[in-house]
Each structure stands twice: as C-alpha cells, then as structure tokens.
Design a protein around this motif. Structure first.
Motif, PDB file in Angstrom:
ATOM      1  N   LEU A 339      -9.224 -20.033   3.266  1.00  0.00           N
ATOM      2  CA  LEU A 339      -9.740 -18.959   4.408  1.00  0.00           C
ATOM      3  C   LEU A 339     -11.184 -18.788   4.480  1.00  0.00           C
ATOM      4  O   LEU A 339     -11.738 -18.825   5.521  1.00  0.00           O
ATOM      5  CB  LEU A 339      -9.003 -17.778   4.114  1.00  0.00           C
ATOM      6  CG  LEU A 339      -9.202 -16.672   5.172  1.00  0.00           C
ATOM      7  CD1 LEU A 339      -8.836 -17.086   6.610  1.00  0.00           C
ATOM      8  CD2 LEU A 339      -8.362 -15.243   4.839  1.00  0.00           C
ATOM      9  N   SER A 340     -11.791 -18.555   3.334  1.00  0.00           N
ATOM     10  CA  SER A 340     -13.350 -18.457   3.555  1.00  0.00           C
ATOM     11  C   SER A 340     -14.080 -19.735   4.348  1.00  0.00           C
ATOM     12  O   SER A 340     -15.021 -19.411   5.170  1.00  0.00           O
ATOM     13  CB  SER A 340     -14.059 -18.219   2.134  1.00  0.00           C
ATOM     14  OG  SER A 340     -15.334 -18.095   1.968  1.00  0.00           O
ATOM     15  N   ASP A 341     -13.688 -20.838   3.699  1.00  0.00           N
ATOM     16  CA  ASP A 341     -14.131 -21.961   4.361  1.00  0.00           C
ATOM     17  C   ASP A 341     -13.997 -22.214   5.667  1.00  0.00           C
ATOM     18  O   ASP A 341     -14.779 -22.587   6.546  1.00  0.00           O
ATOM     19  CB  ASP A 341     -13.545 -23.380   3.564  1.00  0.00           C
ATOM     20  CG  ASP A 341     -14.227 -23.392   2.444  1.00  0.00           C
ATOM     21  OD1 ASP A 341     -15.030 -22.697   1.973  1.00  0.00           O
ATOM     22  OD2 ASP A 341     -13.597 -24.238   1.419  1.00  0.00           O
ATOM     23  N   LYS A 342     -12.818 -21.845   6.126  1.00  0.00           N
ATOM     24  CA  LYS A 342     -12.397 -21.762   7.570  1.00  0.00           C
ATOM     25  C   LYS A 342     -13.218 -20.933   8.610  1.00  0.00           C
ATOM     26  O   LYS A 342     -13.752 -21.320   9.360  1.00  0.00           O
ATOM     27  CB  LYS A 342     -10.796 -21.436   7.635  1.00  0.00           C
ATOM     28  CG  LYS A 342      -9.769 -22.889   7.487  1.00  0.00           C
ATOM     29  CD  LYS A 342     -10.215 -23.741   8.397  1.00  0.00           C
ATOM     30  CE  LYS A 342      -8.966 -25.026   8.259  1.00  0.00           C
ATOM     31  NZ  LYS A 342      -9.102 -26.057   9.080  1.00  0.00           N
ATOM     32  N   TYR A 343     -13.430 -20.039   7.949  1.00  0.00           N
ATOM     33  CA  TYR A 343     -14.121 -18.687   8.489  1.00  0.00           C
ATOM     34  C   TYR A 343     -15.527 -19.202   8.827  1.00  0.00           C
ATOM     35  O   TYR A 343     -16.236 -19.033   9.950  1.00  0.00           O
ATOM     36  CB  TYR A 343     -14.062 -17.413   7.796  1.00  0.00           C
ATOM     37  CG  TYR A 343     -14.230 -15.910   8.715  1.00  0.00           C
ATOM     38  CD1 TYR A 343     -13.535 -15.675   9.350  1.00  0.00           C
ATOM     39  CD2 TYR A 343     -15.806 -15.601   8.510  1.00  0.00           C
ATOM     40  CE1 TYR A 343     -13.664 -14.394  10.339  1.00  0.00           C
ATOM     41  CE2 TYR A 343     -15.829 -14.428   9.487  1.00  0.00           C
ATOM     42  CZ  TYR A 343     -15.013 -13.940  10.227  1.00  0.00           C
ATOM     43  OH  TYR A 343     -15.236 -13.034  11.027  1.00  0.00           O
ATOM     44  N   LEU A 344     -16.143 -19.561   7.518  1.00  0.00           N
ATOM     45  CA  LEU A 344     -17.644 -19.988   7.748  1.00  0.00           C
ATOM     46  C   LEU A 344     -17.744 -21.183   8.562  1.00  0.00           C
ATOM     47  O   LEU A 344     -18.732 -21.511   9.291  1.00  0.00           O
ATOM     48  CB  LEU A 344     -17.991 -20.293   6.253  1.00  0.00           C
ATOM     49  CG  LEU A 344     -18.270 -19.081   5.412  1.00  0.00           C
ATOM     50  CD1 LEU A 344     -18.824 -19.628   4.078  1.00  0.00           C
ATOM     51  CD2 LEU A 344     -19.432 -18.258   6.161  1.00  0.00           C
ATOM     52  N   GLU A 345     -16.715 -22.445   8.716  1.00  0.00           N
ATOM     53  CA  GLU A 345     -16.707 -23.507   9.479  1.00  0.00           C
ATOM     54  C   GLU A 345     -16.812 -22.858  10.804  1.00  0.00           C
ATOM     55  O   GLU A 345     -17.636 -23.596  11.891  1.00  0.00           O
ATOM     56  CB  GLU A 345     -15.650 -24.175   9.406  1.00  0.00           C
ATOM     57  CG  GLU A 345     -15.442 -25.576  10.195  1.00  0.00           C
ATOM     58  CD  GLU A 345     -13.942 -26.168   9.802  1.00  0.00           C
ATOM     59  OE1 GLU A 345     -13.490 -26.605  10.848  1.00  0.00           O
ATOM     60  OE2 GLU A 345     -13.786 -26.471   8.685  1.00  0.00           O
ATOM     61  N   MET A 346     -16.021 -21.804  11.272  1.00  0.00           N
ATOM     62  CA  MET A 346     -16.016 -21.251  12.599  1.00  0.00           C
ATOM     63  C   MET A 346     -17.498 -20.755  13.183  1.00  0.00           C
ATOM     64  O   MET A 346     -17.996 -21.151  14.228  1.00  0.00           O
ATOM     65  CB  MET A 346     -15.074 -20.224  12.822  1.00  0.00           C
ATOM     66  CG  MET A 346     -15.246 -19.664  14.042  1.00  0.00           C
ATOM     67  SD  MET A 346     -16.104 -18.171  14.279  1.00  0.00           S
ATOM     68  CE  MET A 346     -15.586 -16.882  13.325  1.00  0.00           C
ATOM     69  N   ILE A 347     -18.201 -20.179  12.131  1.00  0.00           N
ATOM     70  CA  ILE A 347     -19.483 -19.599  12.404  1.00  0.00           C
ATOM     71  C   ILE A 347     -20.481 -20.935  12.563  1.00  0.00           C
ATOM     72  O   ILE A 347     -21.136 -20.570  13.402  1.00  0.00           O
ATOM     73  CB  ILE A 347     -19.888 -18.830  11.131  1.00  0.00           C
ATOM     74  CG1 ILE A 347     -18.992 -17.419  11.241  1.00  0.00           C
ATOM     75  CG2 ILE A 347     -21.387 -18.332  11.394  1.00  0.00           C
ATOM     76  CD1 ILE A 347     -19.210 -16.526   9.932  1.00  0.00           C
ATOM     77  N   SER A 348     -20.305 -21.765  11.665  1.00  0.00           N
ATOM     78  CA  SER A 348     -21.453 -22.718  11.734  1.00  0.00           C
ATOM     79  C   SER A 348     -21.255 -23.877  12.946  1.00  0.00           C
ATOM     80  O   SER A 348     -22.072 -24.527  13.251  1.00  0.00           O
ATOM     81  CB  SER A 348     -21.361 -23.464  10.364  1.00  0.00           C
ATOM     82  OG  SER A 348     -20.172 -24.115  10.064  1.00  0.00           O
TER      83      SER A 348
END
Length: 349
Positions: A339-348
């Motif tokens: 979940l953390s990776d998916k969220y940061l991927e969305m941001i980046s």
C-alpha cells in the motif's frame, strides 16, 4: 505515526499480577518530545506526584519507528527504558502482534471506567493498553484566499485552490479514509487491493492542485501561514494555535467528519514498576485531567464531553461532536509495503 512531537515506546507482554503490590517511588514515562513532553512534565504530572508521592521521570521519545526499534531491542535484553509510553494505533497493533505489552489489571485502574469503551484494549488474556488521548487532522484553509469554510471533503476536489494544496505524503495520513467515506460510502472499499487502488486513483485527481506532498509538517504550516498554500490536510490543534497567533488560517470539520487519531498508554513487559504505572494510567484517565490536557496541550479528551468542565469554546478548539473519520490501521498493517508503495507511486508519477 509521525507528528513533529509524536512517537512510540515498546517492550514485551507479561501479566502485571506477577509484580509486587508495593509501588515504586519513581516511574519513567516517555512521551512525544518538545512542547508536548515539557507540558506534561511541568503541568500535568505534578498533580499525580502530589496525590501519590510517586515521582515521574519524564523522557522524550524519538520518531516512532526509531523508538519502536530501540525498545524492541531493549526487550530482547529484558530491559525497559520506560515504565510507560504513548503509542499510536499502528504501533500499538504491531507491538501487540509480537507480544510486546504487559497485561494490566483493570480492577487496579477504576478511573478507566470514565473512558469511552473503545479506549480499553484487551485480548483473551486481559487488558494490554488504555487510551491516553486523541487528536484531529482536518481540512485547513488560508482565509485570505477563501474566507468561507468548506462544508465537505469533496470541496478539495471541486474547488479551484489555485494549484496550492498541501498534502501529507504518508498513506496512513487519513486522506485515504476521508476519500473512501466521501466518495465510496465508507471504509468497505478499502478491504480489497482493487478497492484501495480505486481510492488512490481518486486521490490522484488532486495532483494538479497539489504543489507539496509533505513529510515535514513545519514546512506546510509555514507555507499555509505565508499564503504559499491555500488549503490542505493538517492538524486541528496546531492550526487553531496558529490562528490565535493572528495568522489567516482556519481548521474546518467537514460534514463527513475530521480525521481522528488515537494514542494509548502501554507498559513494557520488563518494567519493574508496573503497579505504579497502573496508578498513573488511572490518574490520567480522570475527566478533570483529560480536560487539563485539552486546555494545555490541545488534545481531544477521550472521556464523554459531559463529564468534563470544558466550555464550548474550549471544546471546539480541540475537536468536534461530528462523528470522526478514523484511520483503518488494520488495513495499513495488513497491506504494509504494498500500500505504501502504491501511494508513493501515485505521488511520483
């Protein structure tokens, strides 16, 4: 849970009944550093000492994960750097999952009957944590840009904020839950990865308006006060203090509710002062003490409002009667790095 002065303490789980009935003359209590720990030490703890004769040695904790690691290592060595500590939801669950908390004797803490039911955490073996306090994250705005308070979280998406939104970059900031409640009818959509991706996709619609995904809360606060940001996600109590200082900022509780976060008192397994620690928890659970913490620290009391003597103005300065949005810690724990990776991927992207 990171908040300029928020963090954690840990150790590992044993029953308090095994300790001596005599309590210590001093206990060590760790809490989030800076103003928070200093105010507890200077304003709140002296009342406990005057009543019980037990001195409180107050220490400041580092950031959550660092303190968790530090105290987990201490537990392996059968040591307890603190007799009591504050933990936020996720750390509470992580510690409980690996047996880091001592069991507590509910009968020795009659004051905890003042607390709302959800703040007594127990399993089949008994109580392992007791609520300490709550705080809110809200929809904050710069009133120079918009004087009228937003009524719904949806206005974060529908209002033109001139490309000056500020958002916390952590997946567990509460924005996911606010989005789920506002657009998807509640938290159920977050129970599957497909649903979580839908929520993240909705948050991605905000990206053209966001010019800061912050980790440093102070950076956002300074920018909001200076007019560099027009709105965003931030702490209610800090924003209220900023407004009292004359800054053109406002904390708003949308109709869907503010985002409430909770912290708990835990006793490390290897504490030698668990009986005295229970006396401390009992004292801190009293409505009068909860009200004093609200006045002096800006925390939201976890006892029913009508048991305190807080005025309407004092109550509104720390929270709201609107049913809160709550961070779904069990989901963030279960989905972890994915979940953390998916969220940061969305941001980046």
């Amino acid at each position: 849970m990171k908040r300029s002065t928020k963090s954690i303490a840990l150790a590992a789980g044993l029953v308090v009944g095994s300790f001596s009935a005599a309590w210590a003359e001093e206990i060590t209590v760790s809490a989030w550093g800076g103003f928070f720990e200093e105010t507890l030490r200077d304003v709140i703890y002296p009342g406990f000492t005057a009543e019980t004769g037990i001195d409180v040695r107050s220490i400041a904790q580092p950031a959550d994960q660092a303190w968790l690691t530090q105290l987990t290592n201490a537990a392996r060595a059968k040591q307890a750097p603190a007799d009591l500590s504050l933990v936020a939801d996720e750390v509470l669950a992580r510690g409980q999952g690996i047996g880091l908390w001592a069991k507590l004797d509910a009968a020795a803490m009659p004051g905890t009957q003042n607390l709302k039911d959800e703040y007594i955490k127990s399993d089949d073996d008994g109580v392992y944590a007791v609520g300490a306090l709550s705080w809110y994250t809200t929809f904050v705005t710069n009133t120079t840009f918009q004087a009228e308070a937003p009524e719904s979280w949806a206005e974060m998406w529908t209002t033109d904020w001139d490309g000056k939104l500020g958002m916390n970059s952590a997946a567990n900031s509460g924005l996911m839950e606010a989005t789920a409640v506002t657009f998807f009818g509640g938290y159920d959509i977050m129970e599957t990865r497909d649903g979580l991706e839908q929520v993240i996709a909705k948050i991605a619609e905000l990206k053209p308006q966001v010019n800061l995904w912050y980790r440093d809360e102070g950076q956002f606060q300074q920018g909001l006060e200076a007019g560099e940001f027009n709105a965003g996600l931030y702490y209610h109590d800090v924003t209220m203090l900023s407004a009292l200082d004359g800054n053109a900022v406002q904390s708003n509780f949308p109709k869907e509710g503010g985002i409430r976060s909770d912290a708990y008192w835990v006793v490390p397994r290897d504490s030698e002062n668990a009986v005295a620690a229970q006396k401390f928890i009992d004292y801190m659970s009293r409505p009068a003490v909860q009200a004093e913490m609200a006045r002096n620290l800006g925390i939201f009391p976890i006892v029913p409002r009508d048991t305190t003597d807080l005025t309407d103005e004092e109550f509104s300065s720390v929270g709201s009667d609107i049913a809160p949005i709550t961070v779904q810690s069990h989901i963030h724990l279960r989905e972890g790095d994915w979940l953390s990776d998916k969220y940061l991927e969305m941001i980046s992207q």
